[in-house]
Design a protein around this motif. Structure first.
Motif, mmCIF file in Angstrom:
data_model
loop_
_atom_site.group_PDB
_atom_site.id
_atom_site.type_symbol
_atom_site.label_atom_id
_atom_site.label_comp_id
_atom_site.label_asym_id
_atom_site.label_seq_id
_atom_site.Cartn_x
_atom_site.Cartn_y
_atom_site.Cartn_z
ATOM 1 N N GLY A 23 0.828 -1.205 0.000
ATOM 2 C CA GLY A 23 0.000 0.000 0.000
ATOM 3 C C GLY A 23 0.853 1.242 0.000
ATOM 4 N N ASP A 24 0.462 2.170 0.846
ATOM 5 C CA ASP A 24 1.090 3.479 0.849
ATOM 6 C C ASP A 24 2.494 3.507 1.438
ATOM 7 O OD1 ASP A 24 -1.190 4.534 -0.284
ATOM 8 O OD2 ASP A 24 -2.076 5.036 1.650
ATOM 9 N N ILE A 25 2.832 2.581 2.314
ATOM 10 C CA ILE A 25 4.147 2.593 2.956
ATOM 11 C C ILE A 25 5.145 1.876 2.062
ATOM 12 C CG2 ILE A 25 5.471 2.008 5.011
ATOM 13 C CD1 ILE A 25 3.175 4.054 5.470
ATOM 14 N N ARG A 26 6.253 2.539 1.800
ATOM 15 C CA ARG A 26 7.319 2.007 0.954
ATOM 16 C C ARG A 26 8.561 1.839 1.821
ATOM 17 N NH1 ARG A 26 11.150 5.210 -1.530
ATOM 18 N NH2 ARG A 26 9.880 7.056 -1.211
ATOM 19 N N PHE A 27 9.213 0.697 1.700
ATOM 20 C CA PHE A 27 10.424 0.414 2.467
ATOM 21 C C PHE A 27 11.626 0.438 1.545
ATOM 22 C CE2 PHE A 27 6.927 -1.416 4.793
ATOM 23 C CZ PHE A 27 7.192 -1.006 6.080
ATOM 24 N N GLY A 28 12.748 0.866 2.090
ATOM 25 C CA GLY A 28 13.966 0.930 1.307
ATOM 26 C C GLY A 28 15.188 0.726 2.178
ATOM 27 N N THR A 29 16.330 0.772 1.540
ATOM 28 C CA THR A 29 17.605 0.602 2.228
ATOM 29 C C THR A 29 18.085 1.949 2.749
ATOM 30 O OG1 THR A 29 18.092 -1.127 0.628
ATOM 31 C CG2 THR A 29 19.908 -0.393 1.961
ATOM 32 N N LEU A 30 18.718 1.929 3.879
ATOM 33 C CA LEU A 30 19.291 3.132 4.465
ATOM 34 C C LEU A 30 20.488 3.582 3.630
ATOM 35 C CD1 LEU A 30 19.060 4.917 7.047
ATOM 36 C CD2 LEU A 30 20.797 3.440 8.039
ATOM 37 N N HIS A 31 20.574 4.876 3.353
ATOM 38 C CA HIS A 31 21.647 5.399 2.511
ATOM 39 C C HIS A 31 22.090 6.765 3.038
ATOM 40 C CE1 HIS A 31 23.670 6.930 -1.074
ATOM 41 N NE2 HIS A 31 23.867 5.658 -1.356
ATOM 42 N N PRO A 32 23.389 7.090 2.941
ATOM 43 C CA PRO A 32 23.867 8.388 3.426
ATOM 44 C C PRO A 32 23.160 9.591 2.803
ATOM 45 C CG PRO A 32 25.726 6.944 2.983
ATOM 46 C CD PRO A 32 24.491 6.237 2.490
ATOM 47 N N ASP A 33 22.617 9.451 1.606
ATOM 48 C CA ASP A 33 21.893 10.560 0.984
ATOM 49 C C ASP A 33 20.654 10.961 1.791
ATOM 50 O OD1 ASP A 33 23.728 10.494 -1.053
ATOM 51 O OD2 ASP A 33 22.387 9.532 -2.502
ATOM 52 N N GLN A 34 20.216 10.098 2.703
ATOM 53 C CA GLN A 34 19.037 10.366 3.525
ATOM 54 C C GLN A 34 19.381 11.043 4.848
ATOM 55 O OE1 GLN A 34 18.285 6.173 3.484
ATOM 56 N NE2 GLN A 34 16.343 6.448 2.398
ATOM 57 N N ALA A 35 20.632 11.425 5.037
ATOM 58 C CA ALA A 35 21.087 11.935 6.336
ATOM 59 C C ALA A 35 20.263 13.119 6.840
ATOM 60 C CB ALA A 35 22.568 12.291 6.285
ATOM 61 N N ALA A 36 19.972 14.077 5.996
ATOM 62 C CA ALA A 36 19.212 15.251 6.434
ATOM 63 C C ALA A 36 17.800 14.853 6.871
ATOM 64 C CB ALA A 36 19.151 16.301 5.327
ATOM 65 N N GLU A 37 17.149 13.996 6.085
ATOM 66 C CA GLU A 37 15.808 13.513 6.446
ATOM 67 C C GLU A 37 15.847 12.708 7.736
ATOM 68 O OE1 GLU A 37 13.045 12.037 3.009
ATOM 69 O OE2 GLU A 37 15.113 11.432 2.577
ATOM 70 N N LEU A 38 16.857 11.842 7.874
ATOM 71 C CA LEU A 38 16.990 11.017 9.077
ATOM 72 C C LEU A 38 17.172 11.880 10.316
ATOM 73 C CD1 LEU A 38 19.264 8.161 7.751
ATOM 74 C CD2 LEU A 38 17.004 7.864 8.772
ATOM 75 N N ALA A 39 17.992 12.926 10.207
ATOM 76 C CA ALA A 39 18.222 13.808 11.355
ATOM 77 C C ALA A 39 16.933 14.493 11.783
ATOM 78 C CB ALA A 39 19.301 14.829 11.018
ATOM 79 N N ARG A 40 16.159 14.978 10.823
ATOM 80 C CA ARG A 40 14.886 15.634 11.163
ATOM 81 C C ARG A 40 13.924 14.648 11.838
ATOM 82 N NH1 ARG A 40 16.023 18.224 6.360
ATOM 83 N NH2 ARG A 40 14.758 16.801 5.117
ATOM 84 N N LEU A 41 13.835 13.442 11.282
ATOM 85 C CA LEU A 41 12.944 12.444 11.878
ATOM 86 C C LEU A 41 13.443 12.008 13.252
ATOM 87 C CD1 LEU A 41 10.498 10.594 11.795
ATOM 88 C CD2 LEU A 41 11.899 8.938 10.529
ATOM 89 N N TYR A 42 14.734 11.830 13.382
ATOM 90 C CA TYR A 42 15.317 11.447 14.674
ATOM 91 C C TYR A 42 14.968 12.482 15.739
ATOM 92 C CZ TYR A 42 19.033 10.230 18.032
ATOM 93 O OH TYR A 42 19.739 9.907 19.154
ATOM 94 N N LEU A 43 15.117 13.756 15.414
ATOM 95 C CA LEU A 43 14.786 14.819 16.359
ATOM 96 C C LEU A 43 13.307 14.774 16.734
ATOM 97 C CD1 LEU A 43 15.682 17.351 17.922
ATOM 98 C CD2 LEU A 43 15.181 18.679 15.861
ATOM 99 N N GLU A 44 12.452 14.529 15.750
ATOM 100 C CA GLU A 44 11.008 14.474 15.989
ATOM 101 C C GLU A 44 10.601 13.246 16.804
ATOM 102 O OE1 GLU A 44 6.923 13.688 13.421
ATOM 103 O OE2 GLU A 44 8.768 14.148 12.341
ATOM 104 N N ALA A 45 11.242 12.117 16.551
ATOM 105 C CA ALA A 45 10.783 10.852 17.108
ATOM 106 C C ALA A 45 11.432 10.469 18.442
ATOM 107 C CB ALA A 45 11.040 9.730 16.098
#
Length: 176
Positions: A23-45
């Motif tokens: 469905g709507d949730i898509r899973f993927g592999t962790l990649h350094p290009d996601q660092a900015a998104e990961l940091a924002r989510l980490y702070l939120e979560a």
């Protein structure tokens, strides 16, 4: 000695946790290009007291993850979850705990889901995906640490998944 706040799960059990339907949730592999998104989510979560104080601190911790400061990141066992184009979850696995030399099983150094998506199966699906990679690589266990910063939702997930403290006087919780 393995820290008291470590939980260990059997990969064969964790790998069978129910996945989310397609469905709507898509899973993927962790990649350094996601660092900015990961940091924002980490702070939120993240929950205090283990939460980063600000975005700069979250960015530093995420950069440290990719730089190997918390162990050798196992990219295949680490994963992300997206709702449309929004990052909503991540699990980050290293080959072994950087803090517990006796623990030789793969180790989850970070695992978080956006508060808006908790209790919907995203965390369970991320945990199952990581466990399947570990199991396929011949590892019998997957471990993590809990603490004051672990959310109540995460504690419920770990308990429901059968994760438990290691037996007393455990020596070398083997990965295979």
């Amino acid at each position: 000695m393995i820290a008291a706040d470590v939980l260990i799960g059997e990969t064969a059990v964790l790998a069978t946790l129910p996945d989310l339907p397609d469905g709507d949730i898509r899973f993927g592999t962790l990649h350094p290009d996601q660092a900015a998104e990961l940091a924002r989510l980490y702070l939120e979560a993240a929950h205090p007291p283990g939460a980063p104080a600000n975005l700069a601190q979250a960015q530093t911790e995420v950069a440290g993850t990719f730089a190997g400061e918390f162990g050798q990141l196992w990219a295949d066992a680490s994963a992300t979850a997206y709702d449309d184009e929004t990052l909503i979850g991540s699990i980050q696995v290293v080959k072994r705990s950087p803090w517990d030399p006796e623990l030789t099983a793969p180790f989850i150094i970070d695992f978080f889901v956006a508060p808006t998506h908790r209790s919907r199966g995203v965390g369970r699906a991320l945990l199952a995906r990581a466990a399947r990679v570990c199991l396929d690589a011949g590892h019998q266990h997957l471990a993590l640490r809990t603490g004051d910063g672990t959310s109540p939702t995460a504690h419920r997930l770990y308990q429901a998944a059968g994760m438990q403290p290691p037996p007393p006087r455990s020596r070398n919780i083997e990965a295979s």
